[in-house]
Write a protein that holds these residues in place. Structure first.
Motif, PDB file in Angstrom:
ATOM      1  N   UNK A  69       0.820  -1.194   0.000  1.00 43.30           N
ATOM      2  CA  UNK A  69       0.000   0.000   0.000  1.00 43.30           C
ATOM      3  C   UNK A  69       0.857   1.247   0.000  1.00 43.30           C
ATOM      4  N   UNK A  70       0.185   2.351   0.214  1.00 35.17           N
ATOM      5  CA  UNK A  70       0.894   3.634   0.234  1.00 35.17           C
ATOM      6  C   UNK A  70       0.198   4.580   1.198  1.00 35.17           C
ATOM      7  N   UNK A  71       0.935   5.598   1.572  1.00 32.90           N
ATOM      8  CA  UNK A  71       0.303   6.759   2.182  1.00 32.90           C
ATOM      9  C   UNK A  71       1.084   7.995   1.816  1.00 32.90           C
ATOM     10  N   UNK A  72       0.381   9.113   1.862  1.00 27.14           N
ATOM     11  CA  UNK A  72       0.968  10.396   1.514  1.00 27.14           C
ATOM     12  C   UNK A  72       1.013  11.257   2.762  1.00 27.14           C
ATOM     13  N   UNK A  73       2.191  11.762   3.056  1.00 23.33           N
ATOM     14  CA  UNK A  73       2.387  12.745   4.131  1.00 23.33           C
ATOM     15  C   UNK A  73       2.469  14.128   3.501  1.00 23.33           C
ATOM     16  N   UNK A  74       1.772  15.082   4.069  1.00 25.07           N
ATOM     17  CA  UNK A  74       2.042  16.488   3.776  1.00 25.07           C
ATOM     18  C   UNK A  74       2.760  17.011   5.011  1.00 25.07           C
ATOM     19  N   UNK A  75       3.911  17.599   4.790  1.00 26.20           N
ATOM     20  CA  UNK A  75       4.698  18.135   5.898  1.00 26.20           C
ATOM     21  C   UNK A  75       4.277  19.572   6.152  1.00 26.20           C
ATOM     22  N   UNK A  76       4.002  19.834   7.438  1.00 30.17           N
ATOM     23  CA  UNK A  76       3.491  21.134   7.855  1.00 30.17           C
ATOM     24  C   UNK A  76       4.319  21.679   9.004  1.00 30.17           C
ATOM     25  N   UNK A  77       4.199  22.980   9.210  1.00 29.15           N
ATOM     26  CA  UNK A  77       4.797  23.622  10.371  1.00 29.15           C
ATOM     27  C   UNK A  77       3.988  23.194  11.592  1.00 29.15           C
ATOM     28  N   UNK A  78       4.667  22.734  12.630  1.00 24.35           N
ATOM     29  CA  UNK A  78       3.978  22.233  13.828  1.00 24.35           C
ATOM     30  C   UNK A  78       3.059  23.298  14.432  1.00 24.35           C
ATOM     31  N   UNK A  79       3.489  24.564  14.431  1.00 20.69           N
ATOM     32  CA  UNK A  79       2.748  25.629  15.108  1.00 20.69           C
ATOM     33  C   UNK A  79       1.468  26.018  14.384  1.00 20.69           C
ATOM     34  N   UNK A  80       1.538  26.229  13.070  1.00 19.76           N
ATOM     35  CA  UNK A  80       0.346  26.743  12.374  1.00 19.76           C
ATOM     36  C   UNK A  80      -0.311  25.724  11.446  1.00 19.76           C
ATOM     37  N   UNK A  81       0.288  24.530  11.339  1.00 14.96           N
ATOM     38  CA  UNK A  81      -0.255  23.441  10.507  1.00 14.96           C
ATOM     39  C   UNK A  81      -0.375  23.802   9.022  1.00 14.96           C
ATOM     40  N   UNK A  82       0.435  24.724   8.559  1.00 17.77           N
ATOM     41  CA  UNK A  82       0.465  25.106   7.142  1.00 17.77           C
ATOM     42  C   UNK A  82       1.572  24.319   6.450  1.00 17.77           C
ATOM     43  N   UNK A  83       1.336  23.877   5.210  1.00 17.87           N
ATOM     44  CA  UNK A  83       2.384  23.151   4.485  1.00 17.87           C
ATOM     45  C   UNK A  83       3.684  23.940   4.448  1.00 17.87           C
ATOM     46  N   UNK A  84       4.778  23.191   4.550  1.00 17.02           N
ATOM     47  CA  UNK A  84       6.094  23.800   4.553  1.00 17.02           C
ATOM     48  C   UNK A  84       7.028  22.971   3.669  1.00 17.02           C
ATOM     49  N   UNK A  85       8.035  23.608   3.150  1.00 14.20           N
ATOM     50  CA  UNK A  85       9.016  22.913   2.321  1.00 14.20           C
ATOM     51  C   UNK A  85       9.710  21.830   3.142  1.00 14.20           C
ATOM     52  N   UNK A  86      10.019  20.718   2.498  1.00 12.16           N
ATOM     53  CA  UNK A  86      10.684  19.623   3.194  1.00 12.16           C
ATOM     54  C   UNK A  86      12.044  20.078   3.704  1.00 12.16           C
ATOM     55  N   UNK A  87      12.335  19.816   4.988  1.00 13.91           N
ATOM     56  CA  UNK A  87      13.669  20.145   5.502  1.00 13.91           C
ATOM     57  C   UNK A  87      14.738  19.369   4.729  1.00 13.91           C
ATOM     58  N   UNK A  88      15.914  19.947   4.614  1.00 14.59           N
ATOM     59  CA  UNK A  88      16.997  19.356   3.813  1.00 14.59           C
ATOM     60  C   UNK A  88      17.377  17.963   4.295  1.00 14.59           C
ATOM     61  N   UNK A  89      17.479  17.750   5.605  1.00 18.86           N
ATOM     62  CA  UNK A  89      17.845  16.425   6.132  1.00 18.86           C
ATOM     63  C   UNK A  89      16.780  15.394   5.760  1.00 18.86           C
ATOM     64  N   UNK A  90      15.518  15.750   5.878  1.00 21.00           N
ATOM     65  CA  UNK A  90      14.430  14.851   5.513  1.00 21.00           C
ATOM     66  C   UNK A  90      14.506  14.513   4.025  1.00 21.00           C
ATOM     67  N   UNK A  91      14.682  15.521   3.214  1.00 22.35           N
ATOM     68  CA  UNK A  91      14.752  15.308   1.763  1.00 22.35           C
ATOM     69  C   UNK A  91      15.908  14.370   1.402  1.00 22.35           C
TER      70      UNK A  91
END
Length: 148
Positions: free
Chosen positions: A119-141
């Motif tokens: 199967x699969x799942x999709x994560x959208x990465x967000x800022x913890x404080x405001x829950x708005x999508x954010x660019x993937x951090x370099x280490x994560x990428x």
């Protein structure tokens, strides 16, 4: 004119997956029909993805500014899993976006060549404080790219 019927999902071999994690089934995972209940598979997906990211230093679930929220998930089942079998979960990344990632997970009975489920799942990465999508951090990428 109707859309063509998509091909029926088929089991896959281990070769397409980049990282593996062994997961032990538990007595409580079995349902009334004597096999692991479908909801447990989604827990395994979360486990394999998040454990890998944490171990690679790409996700700090307690203090990190960026967190992943699941927005889509899906699973195909090919054969039953029962307690006390061990499951080997294969992990790969199918797509990396600006703020989202599609993870794909194949579940294998320990030592077996083909998936019993995938199967699969999709994560959208967000800022913890405001829950708005954010660019993937370099280490994560960087970690995600090793899984492609």
């Amino acid at each position: 004119m109707s859309e063509p019927t998509p091909p029926k999902p088929q089991p896959e071999g281990r070769g397409g997956y980049k990282a593996f994690r062994t997961i032990t089934t538990r007595w409580m995972d079995n349902d009334a029909y004597g096999h692991v209940n479908n909801v447990v598979y989604y827990s395994w997906f979360d486990t394999v993805v998040n454990a890998h990211l944490i171990e690679q230093g790409a996700l700090d679930i307690h203090h990190g500014e960026t967190i992943g929220l699941v927005i889509e998930t899906q699973c195909n089942y090919f054969a039953p899993v029962e307690f006390p079998q061990a499951v080997e979960a294969g992990l790969r990344v199918a797509r990396i976006g600006n703020s989202s990632v599609r993870y794909e997970v194949g579940l294998f009975i320990a030592g077996e060549p083909l998936t019993v489920a995938k199967g699969h799942f999709v994560h959208v990465y967000v800022n913890r404080a405001d829950r708005r999508p954010t660019q993937l951090p370099q280490r994560l990428k960087a970690v995600l790219e090793t899984l492609q």
